[in-house]
Design a protein around this motif. Sequence first.
Motif, PDB file in Angstrom:
ATOM      1  N   LEU A 113       0.778  -1.145  -0.043  1.00  0.00           N
ATOM      2  CA  LEU A 113      -0.232  -0.074   0.117  1.00  0.00           C
ATOM      3  C   LEU A 113       0.831   1.324  -0.015  1.00  0.00           C
ATOM      4  CD1 LEU A 113      -2.696   1.351   0.100  1.00  0.00           C
ATOM      5  CD2 LEU A 113      -2.680   0.916   2.505  1.00  0.00           C
ATOM      6  N   LYS A 114       1.890   1.124   0.925  1.00  0.00           N
ATOM      7  CA  LYS A 114       2.656   2.591   0.921  1.00  0.00           C
ATOM      8  C   LYS A 114       3.442   2.661  -0.517  1.00  0.00           C
ATOM      9  CE  LYS A 114       5.886   4.900   3.815  1.00  0.00           C
ATOM     10  NZ  LYS A 114       6.683   4.703   5.312  1.00  0.00           N
ATOM     11  N   ASP A 115       4.080   1.609  -0.947  1.00  0.00           N
ATOM     12  CA  ASP A 115       4.543   1.916  -2.361  1.00  0.00           C
ATOM     13  C   ASP A 115       3.423   2.319  -3.396  1.00  0.00           C
ATOM     14  OD1 ASP A 115       6.931   0.859  -1.580  1.00  0.00           O
ATOM     15  OD2 ASP A 115       6.549  -1.088  -2.422  1.00  0.00           O
ATOM     16  N   ALA A 116       2.216   1.979  -3.476  1.00  0.00           N
ATOM     17  CA  ALA A 116       1.385   2.243  -4.487  1.00  0.00           C
ATOM     18  C   ALA A 116       1.054   3.903  -4.241  1.00  0.00           C
ATOM     19  CB  ALA A 116       0.093   1.526  -4.250  1.00  0.00           C
ATOM     20  N   LEU A 117       1.043   4.299  -3.068  1.00  0.00           N
ATOM     21  CA  LEU A 117       0.408   5.575  -2.747  1.00  0.00           C
ATOM     22  C   LEU A 117       1.661   6.558  -2.760  1.00  0.00           C
ATOM     23  CD1 LEU A 117      -1.746   5.076   0.659  1.00  0.00           C
ATOM     24  CD2 LEU A 117      -2.647   5.556  -1.593  1.00  0.00           C
ATOM     25  N   SER A 118       2.953   6.255  -2.485  1.00  0.00           N
ATOM     26  CA  SER A 118       4.057   7.027  -2.703  1.00  0.00           C
ATOM     27  C   SER A 118       4.185   7.754  -4.037  1.00  0.00           C
ATOM     28  CB  SER A 118       5.186   6.327  -1.991  1.00  0.00           C
ATOM     29  OG  SER A 118       5.514   5.248  -2.977  1.00  0.00           O
ATOM     30  N   ARG A 119       3.703   7.001  -4.976  1.00  0.00           N
ATOM     31  CA  ARG A 119       3.831   7.517  -6.385  1.00  0.00           C
ATOM     32  C   ARG A 119       2.627   8.053  -6.982  1.00  0.00           C
ATOM     33  NH1 ARG A 119       6.357   2.350  -8.670  1.00  0.00           N
ATOM     34  NH2 ARG A 119       6.735   2.227  -6.240  1.00  0.00           N
ATOM     35  N   ALA A 120       1.666   8.214  -6.208  1.00  0.00           N
ATOM     36  CA  ALA A 120       0.448   8.797  -6.801  1.00  0.00           C
ATOM     37  C   ALA A 120       0.072  10.264  -6.932  1.00  0.00           C
ATOM     38  CB  ALA A 120      -0.768   8.030  -6.055  1.00  0.00           C
ATOM     39  N   GLN A 121       0.554  10.781  -7.963  1.00  0.00           N
ATOM     40  CA  GLN A 121       0.138  12.383  -8.157  1.00  0.00           C
ATOM     41  C   GLN A 121      -1.534  12.424  -8.332  1.00  0.00           C
ATOM     42  OE1 GLN A 121       2.317  14.630 -10.952  1.00  0.00           O
ATOM     43  NE2 GLN A 121       4.029  13.562 -10.627  1.00  0.00           N
ATOM     44  N   ILE A 122      -2.116  11.620  -8.857  1.00  0.00           N
ATOM     45  CA  ILE A 122      -3.552  11.336  -8.529  1.00  0.00           C
ATOM     46  C   ILE A 122      -3.891   9.966  -8.274  1.00  0.00           C
ATOM     47  CG2 ILE A 122      -5.731  11.187 -10.167  1.00  0.00           C
ATOM     48  CD1 ILE A 122      -4.285  12.821 -12.157  1.00  0.00           C
TER      49      ILE A 122
END
Length: 308
Positions: free
Chosen positions: A180-189
């Motif tokens: 989850l942290k990896d997925a969120l850490s790159r999400a500009q949207i």
Amino acid sequence: MINVEFAAGAHRLENYAKPLQRAFDQAGLDVDLRIGHRPQDVDYIIYAPGSDLQDFTPYSRAKAVLNLWAGVERIVGNETLTMPLCRMVDPGLTTAMVEWVCGHSLRYHLDIDRCLATQNRWEPFLPPLACERPVTVLGLGELGQACATALSALGFPVSGWSRSPRDVAGVTCHSGAEGLKDALSRAQILVLLLPDTPATQNLLNVETLSWLPHGARILNPGRGPLIDDDALLTALDTGQIAQATLDVFRVEPLPLGHPYWTHPKVTVTPHIAAETRPLTASQVVAENIRRGEDGAEFLYQVDRSAGY
């Protein structure tokens, strides 16, 4: 004759009666569709959350409950519901969700709100290309996969996250708590398309919002309880989150006076991202009844232990 109880409200039957009958005819099904069958005579129940039908015990011969909505959180825990429960995966609903998600993603990507706010002022700026704007979709079910695939086709680098591992072409997939942290850490949207379960409630909270890049934008067409509202409002006020477009809420309609209505960084849409379409949903219902009559496996049967 197959007896089908329409337990989704008389107001909906007006819109569904003709499409359902057409779908039954096309499937070669002889169906008596109405409200008010004797419970012990009912073979299938067409259902919508909020129905007056809450006690399924008298429906002793019913083979399945066919939900008209994608969400089943308001019925899945009903202890009297012992027959199979099928959620709705409607091609029309899926198309509508893809259009809403892609439309608002492009709106944020191209900074259209900035252009609207600076009318009559010449303030040039250079938006990045889609390939420079990472997007993350939380939830890789039918809707999440469709939206992630469409965003990828537009050129966005798309990551997806789900509780269990998934493999979606063109999407970098993460799973489990560690992903989850990896997925969120790159999400500009960030797009939220998770179901409402005890495990997903308040998934976006003070901690997880801090994992997003500063100035990220959020789209929530999934479920209202996915977001800790107070945490999101604080993140918007500090600038950690630049904007949020919200289509679903803990209480609907969104109460007058709720801070979301007047917050300058929030766009409220009135639960319009994806509505079940009678024409296409009727075909799904007819197919499941045909399968039930043939002894085949139902489409989109809910896993009660998972809640969806």
